[in-house]
Design a protein around this motif. Structure first.
Motif, PDB file in Angstrom:
ATOM      1  N   PHE A   9     -33.152 -27.035 -21.724  1.00  0.00           N
ATOM      2  CA  PHE A   9     -33.698 -25.789 -21.177  1.00  0.00           C
ATOM      3  C   PHE A   9     -34.630 -25.097 -22.174  1.00  0.00           C
ATOM      4  O   PHE A   9     -35.635 -24.491 -21.791  1.00  0.00           O
ATOM      5  CB  PHE A   9     -32.574 -24.844 -20.767  1.00  0.00           C
ATOM      6  N   VAL A  10     -34.302 -25.201 -23.466  1.00  0.00           N
ATOM      7  CA  VAL A  10     -35.159 -24.575 -24.481  1.00  0.00           C
ATOM      8  C   VAL A  10     -36.569 -25.161 -24.440  1.00  0.00           C
ATOM      9  O   VAL A  10     -37.558 -24.449 -24.678  1.00  0.00           O
ATOM     10  CB  VAL A  10     -34.538 -24.715 -25.884  1.00  0.00           C
ATOM     11  N   THR A  11     -36.707 -26.430 -24.094  1.00  0.00           N
ATOM     12  CA  THR A  11     -38.063 -27.005 -23.997  1.00  0.00           C
ATOM     13  C   THR A  11     -38.868 -26.296 -22.908  1.00  0.00           C
ATOM     14  O   THR A  11     -40.084 -26.122 -23.047  1.00  0.00           O
ATOM     15  CB  THR A  11     -38.014 -28.521 -23.693  1.00  0.00           C
ATOM     16  N   ILE A  12     -38.197 -25.877 -21.841  1.00  0.00           N
ATOM     17  CA  ILE A  12     -38.910 -25.143 -20.784  1.00  0.00           C
ATOM     18  C   ILE A  12     -39.320 -23.760 -21.288  1.00  0.00           C
ATOM     19  O   ILE A  12     -40.434 -23.290 -21.008  1.00  0.00           O
ATOM     20  CB  ILE A  12     -38.040 -25.024 -19.519  1.00  0.00           C
ATOM     21  N   ALA A  13     -38.439 -23.109 -22.058  1.00  0.00           N
ATOM     22  CA  ALA A  13     -38.802 -21.812 -22.644  1.00  0.00           C
ATOM     23  C   ALA A  13     -40.055 -21.952 -23.505  1.00  0.00           C
ATOM     24  O   ALA A  13     -40.962 -21.104 -23.456  1.00  0.00           O
ATOM     25  CB  ALA A  13     -37.643 -21.272 -23.477  1.00  0.00           C
TER      26      ALA A  13
END
Length: 456
Positions: free
Chosen positions: A95-99
């Motif tokens: 999910f952090v990659t999407i952020a």
């Protein structure tokens, strides 16, 4: 028709009373970007945001120049990322990659915030939603413009206390990871009850799943205008009827400016007009304060007895006046009372007139809730969860939006000050009740919806 006198009044509001359009926010649906491959998902998200919002900043600046109306912020909100990333994300780090993709897109199009790193868990959490929530501290610590929100309750469903307990821990972790900047990450994280789908204001903006593919929402602001009008000699000793009429008329004029900007932005960008948010949103600038309005109404200081009644009256009259000026009203609509973003609120806290408990009472009648409040860094996660639960209960029972943006400033204590910079301002550290709620917060499950929620 608009008369010359109204044109002159509006010009005076802009030039001398800090009237502005606080934000144009483009909401963008990312549901069609969903993909089981994480790299493809990120690529689709980045491309869609650039494709839809690439001219947002340019258009806002053109409208501002042509109409002479300051447009302070240009922002984007997206579909809650917990939904968009469910198929591709199997760890918090995914999910952090999407952020980071959202942050990269925000920088590419020149906006100042992007909202929607969000989860809606008012009744329960899917595995993906829990993963997103657990990723929030790292996401906010490694990005500059991403804002996050979590909805933990509603009048229809009750309060998800498992999510409330988890969010207390997440706020603390976010504070720790951003402690070098006075725990700034927490200023970009808001926990809601009854979150609206069409809010243009950060940090809580996201693009609801009931919305069109893209939409333009506008937030207007005019605390300085309201203060100037109520501070005239003839208003000092007038009765409540005249006072309320004056607030309504002023709110009407402020909202007309927002309606004009929203329609023009919608036309130029080829995106449907969504809503105008009628909120009086303060800034740290002198004279642009909701607290100052309350003091013009007759309080020695915000926080004095009568503060909640004065705020309730102000909120109601702003909505009554604004609704007449606008085709579609939505978002949060009312008066924000963020401590760090309102110099008058800061002064009231510093002089001891305004406490956390009084702020909580004020949230029963204001636009949002406990907003941008700095507390000691050693405040426990359970205490933070207790504050979140209290605010969610106010929203649930009163069928209104409430929220918490609490900032436990790591390494600082009561009497010190946190510096956030820019629109986020600064805040004195407020004491919190020292008694524990840990056993209550530790219970599992959810608080049921109130009896008046059953209206089907």
């Amino acid at each position: 028709m608009i008369s010359m006198q109204e044109v002159m009044e509006t010009n005076n509001m802009i030039s001398g009373e800090t009237l502005d359009v606080r934000t144009i926010t483009m909401g963008i649906s990312l549901l069609d970007c969903a993909d089981s491959d994480l790299d493809r998902l990120n690529e689709k998200i980045y491309n869609k945001i650039l494709n839809r919002a690439g001219k947002l900043v340019q258009t806002g600046e053109e409208i501002s120049r042509e109409f002479g109306i300051p447009i302070v912020n240009k922002r984007v909100s997206v579909t809650p990322i917990a939904l968009v990333g469910a198929a591709a994300c199997h760890t918090p780090e995914d999910f952090v990659t999407i952020a980071k993709t959202l942050d990269r897109a925000a920088k590419a199009i020149g906006i100042n915030f992007i909202g929607g790193y969000s989860a809606l868990v008012n009744k329960g959490m899917t595995p993906a939603e829990e993963l997103l929530i657990r990723s929030i501290p790292q996401a906010l610590a490694t990005t500059d413009f991403v804002c996050s929100s979590v909805n933990v309750g509603s009048t229809k469903t009750g309060i998800n206390m498992d999510a409330v307990r988890l969010m207390g821990q997440i706020v603390k972790q976010t504070a720790e990871l951003t402690k070098d900047n006075d725990s700034l990450g927490c200023a970009k994280l808001v926990i809601f009850c009854n979150a609206p789908d069409d809010n243009p204001f950060m940090a809580g903006a996201f693009h609801g799943v009931t919305e069109a593919d893209d939409i333009i929402n506008v937030g207007v602001s005019g605390p300085g205008v309201m203060k100037a009008v109520l501070g005239t000699p003839e208003m000092r000793d007038c009765g409540f009827e005249e006072l309320c009429e004056t607030i309504k008329k002023t709110a009407f004029k402020i909202t007309r400016v927002g309606q004009l900007v929203a329609q023009e932005a919608s036309k130029r960008l080829g995106v449907p007009f969504g809503i105008i948010d009628l909120s009086l949103a303060p800034t740290p600038a002198i004279g642009d304060s909701v607290s100052d309005i309350l003091e013009e109404i007759g309080l020695e200081s915000t926080g004095a007895p009568g503060t909640t009644a004065a705020l309730a009256m102000l909120n109601d009259q702003v909505k009554k006046g604004g609704i007449m000026a606008c085709s579609y009203v939505g978002g949060l609509s009312g008066a924000f009372i963020p401590v760090s973003e309102d110099q008058g609120m800061i002064n009231a806290v510093s002089r001891g007139a305004l406490t956390l408990e009084k702020l909580e009472a004020m949230t029963c009648v204001c636009s949002v809730g406990l907003d941008m409040i700095a507390v000691p860094g050693d405040t426990s996660a359970a205490t933070i969860s207790g504050v979140i639960a209290d605010e969610a209960a106010i929203g649930m029972v009163n069928q209104k939006t409430t929220a918490v943006r609490l900032i436990p400033v790591i390494g600082k204590k009561v009497g010190e000050q946190a510096e956030f910079g820019g629109l986020l301002g600064y805040a004195p550290i407020i004491p919190v009740n020292p008694f524990s709620c840990e056993q209550f917060i530790g219970r599992k499950g959810r608080i049921p919806a109130p009896i008046h929620s059953f209206k089907n």
